[in-house]
Design a protein around this motif. Structure first.
Motif, PDB file in Angstrom:
ATOM      1  N   ARG A 135       0.869  -1.167   0.000  1.00 13.95           N
ATOM      2  CA  ARG A 135       0.000   0.000   0.000  1.00 13.95           C
ATOM      3  C   ARG A 135       0.907   1.219   0.000  1.00 13.95           C
ATOM      4  O   ARG A 135       1.711   1.394   0.899  1.00 13.95           O
ATOM      5  N   GLU A 136       0.793   2.059  -1.045  1.00  8.52           N
ATOM      6  CA  GLU A 136       1.664   3.210  -1.189  1.00  8.52           C
ATOM      7  C   GLU A 136       1.028   4.453  -0.582  1.00  8.52           C
ATOM      8  O   GLU A 136      -0.178   4.650  -0.672  1.00  8.52           O
ATOM      9  N   GLY A 137       1.855   5.296  -0.013  1.00 11.80           N
ATOM     10  CA  GLY A 137       1.350   6.513   0.600  1.00 11.80           C
ATOM     11  C   GLY A 137       0.687   7.455  -0.388  1.00 11.80           C
ATOM     12  O   GLY A 137      -0.233   8.185  -0.049  1.00 11.80           O
ATOM     13  N   ASN A 177      -1.034   6.521  -2.992  1.00  8.10           N
ATOM     14  CA  ASN A 177      -2.250   5.927  -3.560  1.00  8.10           C
ATOM     15  C   ASN A 177      -2.802   4.934  -2.558  1.00  8.10           C
ATOM     16  O   ASN A 177      -2.879   3.741  -2.827  1.00  8.10           O
ATOM     17  N   ASN A 178      -3.169   5.475  -1.404  1.00 11.03           N
ATOM     18  CA  ASN A 178      -3.417   4.556  -0.301  1.00 11.03           C
ATOM     19  C   ASN A 178      -4.736   3.828  -0.378  1.00 11.03           C
ATOM     20  O   ASN A 178      -5.053   3.033   0.486  1.00 11.03           O
ATOM     21  N   ASN A 179      -5.535   4.107  -1.400  1.00 15.75           N
ATOM     22  CA  ASN A 179      -6.775   3.365  -1.557  1.00 15.75           C
ATOM     23  C   ASN A 179      -6.582   2.069  -2.322  1.00 15.75           C
ATOM     24  O   ASN A 179      -7.535   1.348  -2.542  1.00 15.75           O
ATOM     25  N   ASP A 180      -5.399   1.811  -2.790  1.00 17.35           N
ATOM     26  CA  ASP A 180      -5.182   0.679  -3.677  1.00 17.35           C
ATOM     27  C   ASP A 180      -4.101  -0.218  -3.119  1.00 17.35           C
ATOM     28  O   ASP A 180      -2.922   0.086  -3.233  1.00 17.35           O
ATOM     29  N   MET A 181      -4.485  -1.310  -2.489  1.00 13.53           N
ATOM     30  CA  MET A 181      -3.513  -2.284  -2.036  1.00 13.53           C
ATOM     31  C   MET A 181      -3.270  -3.265  -3.175  1.00 13.53           C
ATOM     32  O   MET A 181      -4.197  -3.920  -3.633  1.00 13.53           O
TER      33      MET A 181
END
Lengths: 117, 115
Positions: free
Chosen positions: B95-97, B99-103
């Motif tokens: 999970r990127e900071g 784009n935190n809605n997309d694991m």
């Protein structure tokens, strides 16, 4: 029993049917997600809801229609599906990411195994 | 572009031995989180362990540990003292900071523990 409940567990439907998948969580999470898991493919994110608002739609065909009436419930309405839509549909929830490297893993339901005939 | 790579489709391990499941990732973010999940045949995804990009120590949770090598962008899962109940699919995720809605998940590794 996890904190995220999905119903039904199994569903067989014809291509002309309309059905709905249900997801429910009482973990106090504000974000909910639909994932599709097909055989031999990574999990694909379909939809994201934050505080009941849809924030992500990953180019999902319109025959899949999500609904989030409140932070605890999430639906996936299905109509005129294709055989290639057969898959395991997983719902997940999480606290909303609030900072760097937040340790907010997702809590998943057991999934709905969908077969389109 | 593939964000998470798991190069081992299947692994076998003898009961009571340790096993390492490989995971490499790709991101330009400084802030991100790495996760491992277990999926038994029942289908449910079970959260195992988390490693933050700023964490200096490797994460551990019981028999699970995460071998985090930031410069190599790898986050391997180590399971010690394998048990028959560990047989399952294992997924690495990020999970990127930014784009935190997309694991994002890797393709998974099927682990089989032999008695």
């Amino acid at each position: 029993e996890t904190g995220v409940t999905q119903t039904p567990r199994h569903l067989v439907m014809g291509m002309t049917n309309k059905k709905s998948l249900k997801c429910e969580q009482h973990l106090g999470h504000n974000a909910m997600y639909w994932y599709k898991q097909s055989a031999k493919k990574p999990l694909e994110l379909m939809f994201v809801y934050n505080f009941k608002e849809q924030t992500e739609n990953n180019s999902v065909p319109s025959r899949f229609s999500p609904e989030c009436p409140n932070s605890s419930h999430l639906f996936l309405h299905l109509h005129t599906l294709q055989p290639e839509d057969s898959a395991l549909y997983l719902c997940a929830s999480s606290p909303t990411w609030t900072g760097p490297s937040a340790a907010y893993g997702y809590t998943f339901g057991s999934g709905t195994r969908l077969t389109v005939v | 572009a593939q964000k998470i790579t798991q190069t081992q489709p299947g692994m076998f391990v003898q009961e009571k031995e340790a096993v390492t499941l490989d995971c490499t990732y790709d991101t330009s973010d400084q802030s991100y989180g790495l996760f491992w999940y277990k999926q038994p045949s029942s289908g449910e995804m079970i959260f195992l362990i988390y490693q933050g990009s700023y964490d200096e120590q490797n994460a551990t949770e019981g028999r699970y540990s995460l071998n985090f090598q930031k410069a190599r962008k790898s986050a391997n899962l180590v399971i010690s003292a394998s048990q028959l109940g560990d047989s399952a699919m294992y997924f690495c995720a990020m999970r990127e900071g930014s784009n935190n809605n997309d694991m994002r998940f890797g393709a998974g590794t099927r682990l089989t523990v032999k008695p």
